[in-house]
Design an enzyme around this catalytic site. Sequence first.
Site, mmCIF file in Angstrom:
data_model
loop_
_atom_site.group_PDB
_atom_site.id
_atom_site.type_symbol
_atom_site.label_atom_id
_atom_site.label_comp_id
_atom_site.label_asym_id
_atom_site.label_seq_id
_atom_site.Cartn_x
_atom_site.Cartn_y
_atom_site.Cartn_z
ATOM 1 N N LEU A 144 -7.126 2.958 -14.166
ATOM 2 C CA LEU A 144 -7.096 3.023 -12.716
ATOM 3 C C LEU A 144 -5.874 2.502 -12.067
ATOM 4 O O LEU A 144 -5.461 2.586 -10.717
ATOM 5 C CB LEU A 144 -8.468 2.551 -11.868
ATOM 6 N N SER B 232 -0.723 4.053 0.756
ATOM 7 C CA SER B 232 -1.412 4.867 1.717
ATOM 8 C C SER B 232 -0.543 5.557 2.805
ATOM 9 O O SER B 232 -0.798 6.892 3.260
ATOM 10 C CB SER B 232 -2.707 4.488 2.192
ATOM 11 N N SER C 173 0.914 -1.262 -0.147
ATOM 12 C CA SER C 173 0.013 -0.007 0.166
ATOM 13 C C SER C 173 0.851 1.165 -0.043
ATOM 14 O O SER C 173 1.865 1.412 0.700
ATOM 15 C CB SER C 173 -0.829 -0.079 1.243
ATOM 16 N N ASN D 70 -14.844 4.309 1.053
ATOM 17 C CA ASN D 70 -13.406 4.107 1.470
ATOM 18 C C ASN D 70 -12.919 4.839 2.612
ATOM 19 O O ASN D 70 -11.428 4.947 2.632
ATOM 20 C CB ASN D 70 -12.710 4.557 -0.044
ATOM 21 N N GLY E 33 -16.076 -2.208 -7.489
ATOM 22 C CA GLY E 33 -16.297 -1.216 -6.540
ATOM 23 C C GLY E 33 -15.806 0.324 -7.220
ATOM 24 O O GLY E 33 -16.522 1.250 -6.870
ATOM 25 N N LYS F 22 -14.655 -2.597 0.806
ATOM 26 C CA LYS F 22 -15.336 -1.463 0.402
ATOM 27 C C LYS F 22 -17.121 -1.287 0.389
ATOM 28 O O LYS F 22 -17.664 -0.464 0.736
ATOM 29 C CB LYS F 22 -14.815 -0.798 -0.755
ATOM 30 N N ASP G 226 -13.463 8.472 -3.562
ATOM 31 C CA ASP G 226 -12.753 7.976 -4.753
ATOM 32 C C ASP G 226 -13.473 8.635 -5.976
ATOM 33 O O ASP G 226 -12.847 8.966 -6.908
ATOM 34 C CB ASP G 226 -13.313 6.475 -5.040
ATOM 35 N N GLY H 275 -15.167 -3.081 -16.613
ATOM 36 C CA GLY H 275 -15.362 -3.412 -15.383
ATOM 37 C C GLY H 275 -16.561 -2.761 -14.531
ATOM 38 O O GLY H 275 -16.720 -1.812 -14.916
HETATM 39 P P1 NAP Z 1 -13.334 -5.245 -7.553
HETATM 40 O O1 NAP Z 1 -14.153 -4.570 -6.930
HETATM 41 O O2 NAP Z 1 -12.781 -6.552 -7.398
HETATM 42 O O3 NAP Z 1 -13.818 -5.164 -9.316
HETATM 43 C C1 NAP Z 1 -12.851 -5.414 -10.410
HETATM 44 C C2 NAP Z 1 -13.496 -5.497 -11.749
HETATM 45 O O4 NAP Z 1 -12.780 -5.982 -12.708
HETATM 46 C C3 NAP Z 1 -14.929 -6.566 -11.495
HETATM 47 O O5 NAP Z 1 -15.780 -6.177 -12.581
HETATM 48 C C4 NAP Z 1 -13.986 -7.914 -12.000
HETATM 49 O O6 NAP Z 1 -15.023 -8.881 -12.545
HETATM 50 C C5 NAP Z 1 -13.184 -7.298 -13.214
HETATM 51 N N1 NAP Z 1 -12.101 -8.178 -13.396
HETATM 52 C C6 NAP Z 1 -11.284 -8.723 -12.507
HETATM 53 N N2 NAP Z 1 -10.613 -9.619 -13.315
HETATM 54 C C7 NAP Z 1 -10.850 -9.520 -14.468
HETATM 55 C C8 NAP Z 1 -10.283 -9.825 -15.715
HETATM 56 N N3 NAP Z 1 -9.180 -10.971 -15.641
HETATM 57 N N4 NAP Z 1 -10.911 -9.899 -16.790
HETATM 58 C C9 NAP Z 1 -12.001 -9.156 -16.784
HETATM 59 N N5 NAP Z 1 -12.568 -8.359 -15.725
HETATM 60 C C10 NAP Z 1 -11.992 -8.472 -14.578
HETATM 61 O O7 NAP Z 1 -12.142 -4.057 -7.818
HETATM 62 P P2 NAP Z 1 -12.063 -2.641 -7.490
HETATM 63 O O8 NAP Z 1 -11.989 -2.125 -6.222
HETATM 64 O O9 NAP Z 1 -13.091 -2.125 -8.414
HETATM 65 O O10 NAP Z 1 -10.593 -2.364 -8.280
HETATM 66 C C11 NAP Z 1 -10.348 -2.265 -9.609
HETATM 67 C C12 NAP Z 1 -9.056 -1.659 -10.015
HETATM 68 O O11 NAP Z 1 -8.950 -0.519 -9.783
HETATM 69 C C13 NAP Z 1 -7.825 -2.330 -9.202
HETATM 70 O O12 NAP Z 1 -6.721 -2.744 -9.786
HETATM 71 C C14 NAP Z 1 -7.469 -1.290 -8.042
HETATM 72 O O13 NAP Z 1 -6.345 -1.193 -7.586
HETATM 73 C C15 NAP Z 1 -7.857 -0.041 -8.985
HETATM 74 N N6 NAP Z 1 -8.297 1.190 -7.989
HETATM 75 C C16 NAP Z 1 -7.549 2.168 -8.192
HETATM 76 C C17 NAP Z 1 -7.919 3.384 -7.552
HETATM 77 C C18 NAP Z 1 -6.792 4.642 -7.780
HETATM 78 O O14 NAP Z 1 -7.432 5.422 -6.816
HETATM 79 N N7 NAP Z 1 -6.154 4.767 -8.612
HETATM 80 C C19 NAP Z 1 -8.945 3.320 -6.647
HETATM 81 C C20 NAP Z 1 -9.773 2.189 -6.579
HETATM 82 C C21 NAP Z 1 -9.404 1.003 -7.316
HETATM 83 P P3 NAP Z 1 -15.481 -10.081 -11.465
HETATM 84 O O15 NAP Z 1 -16.188 -9.388 -10.405
HETATM 85 O O16 NAP Z 1 -16.002 -11.073 -12.355
HETATM 86 O O17 NAP Z 1 -14.166 -10.503 -10.890
#
Ligand code: NAP
Length: 308
Positions: free
Chosen positions: A244, A20, A18, A95, A146, A74, A110, A143
Site C-alpha cells: 500500500l 490528492s 499529498s 475516506n 485503517g 479516518k 479504499d 498491519g
Molecule cells: P494506520 O491506521 O496508522 O495503521 C498502520 C498499521 O501499521 C498499524 O497496525 C500499526 O500498528 C502498524 N505499524 C506502524 N508502524 C509499524 C512498525 N514500525 N512495525 C510494525 N507495524 C507497524 O495507517 P493506515 O491508514 O492503515 O495506513 C497504512 C499505510 O498504508 C500507510 O503507509 C499509508 O500511506 C498507506 N495507505 C495507502 C493507501 C493507498 O491508496 N495506496 C490508502 C491508505 C493507506 P500500531 O497501531 O501498533 O502503530
Amino acid sequence: MTEVSYALGLIGYPLEYSLSPALHRAALRATGLEGEYRCYPVPPLPEGEGQLRDLLGRVRRGELHGLNVTIPHKGSILAWLDELSPLAAAIGAVNTVLRRGERLVGDNTDAAGFLADLRRLGWVDQEGLPVDRSAPAQALVLGAGGAARAVTYALAKAGWAVAIAARRPEQAANLAAELERSLVGGMITRPVIYPLLPVATVLAEAPLPYLIVNATPLGMPPDLSASPWPAGLPFPDGACVYDLVYHPAETTLVARARRAGLRAAGGLGMLVEQAALSFAAWTGREAPVEAMRRAVEPMHSKKGKGRK
Ligand code: NAP
C-alpha cells in the site's frame, strides 16, 4: 442554469506531500468541470476539533461539495457524521464525505479502490478472486490499522480467507472480530499475531498466502530500507505482493519480491482508484482514471515522501 464550481478538499495531518490535489485537479480538468481541490490540515483531535467542525459545517451548508479524509481522522470522523454508507459502517473508517440533502454522509472508497487496482494488474477477476483459478484465495495482510480494515474487508467480502499479522495482537484480533461480525459467514481466519510482525509464525500456522498485502507504513521515508517481510524469510512460491505504500515507487518489499521472481506492485494504483471513486461520488460523473494516473505518475517518482 448556473454551472457548479466544485469546492473539494482533503482533511488530514500532515498533508504537505499529498498527491490528492494533483489527482482531483486533473480529474476536474479532464472532465471540463469548474472547481478546486484544497488541502485542509487538521491536527489530531481534540486539538483539531474546531477546524473539523468548521469544515463539516461548510459541507453541510453546501459551500464545500466533498471532502476526502486521511490519517489521522479516518476513524475519529465517524462520530461527527449523520450517516454512514453500509461499506463505511462495516469497515469502520471513512475516506470520503459528501452531502445528501442536509445530511453529512461518510463513505469508504479504499476497499473498492484496492480491488480495482488488483483487477487492473490482472491479479483478480471481476468478482475479486484470483484470475488463476488454481491459486488459493488466501491472503496475508500485514498491519491492522485503517487501511488494513478496508483491504481485509474487501478481500473477505470477495471470498478470500484472510490472516492478519500485526505487532499489537489486540488490534488484529479486534479488526478480525469486528469485520467477521459485519460479514455474513465471515471468511476471516483466526488472526495469528505476535509482537514485531513475526510473519514466519503466521506462515507456519495459517494457510500459505497467494496474496501478501503490506498495510503498515514500513518502507516509507525516512527508513526506506524497512520492510514488513523479515529478511531471509522466503516468500511463498508464486505469491503476489501488494504494498500500500507508494513512496518510494519501489519499496524494499516490492524490490525483494520482484527479485524473488514474484509479481509485486506499490500502492499508487489504489490511490488513483480510490480518488476516482470519490470524484465520481461528488460529481456524478465518470472519473477520468487514466488522466488522473498520468497526472501523478511523474510526481510520484520524484517526490520523497507522501500520503493520500
Ligand atoms: P494506520 O491506521 O496508522 O495503521 C498502520 C498499521 O501499521 C498499524 O497496525 C500499526 O500498528 C502498524 N505499524 C506502524 N508502524 C509499524 C512498525 N514500525 N512495525 C510494525 N507495524 C507497524 O495507517 P493506515 O491508514 O492503515 O495506513 C497504512 C499505510 O498504508 C500507510 O503507509 C499509508 O500511506 C498507506 N495507505 C495507502 C493507501 C493507498 O491508496 N495506496 C490508502 C491508505 C493507506 P500500531 O497501531 O501498533 O502503530
